[in-house]
Design an enzyme around this catalytic site. Structure first.
Site, PDB file in Angstrom:
ATOM      1  N   GLU A  45       0.838  -1.206   0.000  1.00  0.00           N
ATOM      2  CA  GLU A  45       0.000   0.000   0.000  1.00  0.00           C
ATOM      3  C   GLU A  45       0.874   1.258   0.000  1.00  0.00           C
ATOM      4  O   GLU A  45       0.621   2.214  -0.755  1.00  0.00           O
ATOM      5  CB  GLU A  45      -0.908  -0.013   1.224  1.00  0.00           C
ATOM      6  CG  GLU A  45      -1.684   1.268   1.449  1.00  0.00           C
ATOM      7  CD  GLU A  45      -2.124   1.414   2.894  1.00  0.00           C
ATOM      8  OE1 GLU A  45      -2.409   2.553   3.293  1.00  0.00           O
ATOM      9  OE2 GLU A  45      -2.167   0.402   3.612  1.00  0.00           O
ATOM     10  N   ASP A  49       0.864   3.828  -3.285  1.00  0.00           N
ATOM     11  CA  ASP A  49       0.472   5.229  -3.165  1.00  0.00           C
ATOM     12  C   ASP A  49       1.442   6.123  -3.925  1.00  0.00           C
ATOM     13  O   ASP A  49       1.037   7.084  -4.602  1.00  0.00           O
ATOM     14  CB  ASP A  49       0.430   5.610  -1.686  1.00  0.00           C
ATOM     15  CG  ASP A  49       0.119   7.073  -1.467  1.00  0.00           C
ATOM     16  OD1 ASP A  49      -0.978   7.504  -1.863  1.00  0.00           O
ATOM     17  OD2 ASP A  49       0.962   7.791  -0.900  1.00  0.00           O
ATOM     18  N   ASP A 118      -6.981   1.105   0.338  1.00  0.00           N
ATOM     19  CA  ASP A 118      -5.658   0.552   0.651  1.00  0.00           C
ATOM     20  C   ASP A 118      -5.317  -0.621  -0.268  1.00  0.00           C
ATOM     21  O   ASP A 118      -4.190  -0.735  -0.763  1.00  0.00           O
ATOM     22  CB  ASP A 118      -5.617   0.077   2.105  1.00  0.00           C
ATOM     23  CG  ASP A 118      -5.676   1.225   3.102  1.00  0.00           C
ATOM     24  OD1 ASP A 118      -5.507   2.388   2.689  1.00  0.00           O
ATOM     25  OD2 ASP A 118      -5.904   0.948   4.294  1.00  0.00           O
ATOM     26  N   GLU A 121      -4.307   0.519  -3.773  1.00  0.00           N
ATOM     27  CA  GLU A 121      -2.919   0.975  -3.808  1.00  0.00           C
ATOM     28  C   GLU A 121      -1.955  -0.208  -3.769  1.00  0.00           C
ATOM     29  O   GLU A 121      -0.936  -0.215  -4.481  1.00  0.00           O
ATOM     30  CB  GLU A 121      -2.658   1.916  -2.638  1.00  0.00           C
ATOM     31  CG  GLU A 121      -3.381   3.248  -2.756  1.00  0.00           C
ATOM     32  CD  GLU A 121      -3.295   4.096  -1.494  1.00  0.00           C
ATOM     33  OE1 GLU A 121      -3.622   5.294  -1.567  1.00  0.00           O
ATOM     34  OE2 GLU A 121      -2.907   3.557  -0.435  1.00  0.00           O
TER      35      GLU A 121
END
Length: 226
Positions: A45, A49, A118, A121
């Site tokens: 995650e 991102d 989450d 990502e």
């Protein structure tokens, strides 16, 4: 590693077949299912991102070559925020493939905005680690679709706009109150009222408290600008 049917189906929906399928398994594994022999998706995650951020920054620069940094920043935030990631996750039915612990599953984890965001990502990071930046970029651009082109409409956060409207007129910042909460714990429904100290108010309902606040702010702005 042999993938389950739901993960094979997910590969087709995202348009990427993993050469290292363990990355896909890790991307869909929530911390409630982690163990000494099973990694969860939290580190992915973190990486995803950053990959998403670079892809969206490039896309925005290409989409509007005259935009200033001040114009680009809110558009960027609208494209990478958790709500946008969760919306994309819902479109590809990512929730159906998540590996959750029993308590998280019973509390409606497959539909939770933060959990879906989450996982989206993490999935981006998994593709990046499996095949490199270009395939990850192609997947993101494909899944985000026309969001980049219509981001100007999404970039203005209604709560921020309402606060700016109030401040410009010497009013206190708006307040948000939970009028009611209904439904089971795993699928709550919030009714939120947005209020200004000039007496103006508007209400909205959503399964997410934050979205209900945004919708109430948008409704109140509509009243003020009509």
């Amino acid at each position: 590693m042999k993938l389950s049917a739901d993960l094979k189906a997910l590969q087709k929906r995202i348009g990427h077949e993993f050469s290292r399928p363990e990355l896909l398994v890790r991307a869909v594994t929530h911390s409630s299912m982690s163990s000494p022999t099973r990694d969860d998706n939290q580190r992915l995650e973190f990486l995803g991102d950053r990959v998403l951020g670079l892809v969206m920054a490039e896309a925005l620069l290409a989409q509007d070559r005259k935009a200033t940094e001040g114009q680009l920043a809110p558009r960027y935030n609208a494209l990478v925020r958790k709500e946008a990631c969760a919306d994309v996750a819902k479109e590809i039915a990512l929730g159906d493939a998540l590996k959750l612990g029993r308590s998280e599953m019973m509390s409606g984890g497959r539909r939770k905005l933060a959990l879906l965001g989450d996982a989206m990502e993490a999935l981006i990071a998994a593709v990046y680690l499996d095949a490199g930046f270009e395939p990850a970029k192609q997947m993101v651009v494909r899944l985000w679709g026309d969001r980049v082109n219509r981001v100007e409409d999404d970039a203005r956060d209604p709560k921020t706009s309402l606060q700016e409207w109030a401040q410009a007129r010497g009013l206190k910042p708006p307040t948000y109150e939970i009028v009611s909460r209904s439904g089971p714990d795993h699928a709550p429904v919030f009714q939120i009222a947005a209020r200004l100290d000039n007496g103006k108010t508007a209400e909205a309902t959503d399964t997410s408290k934050r979205k209900a606040e945004q919708a109430a702010a948008k409704a109140l702005l509509g009243q003020l600008q009509s």
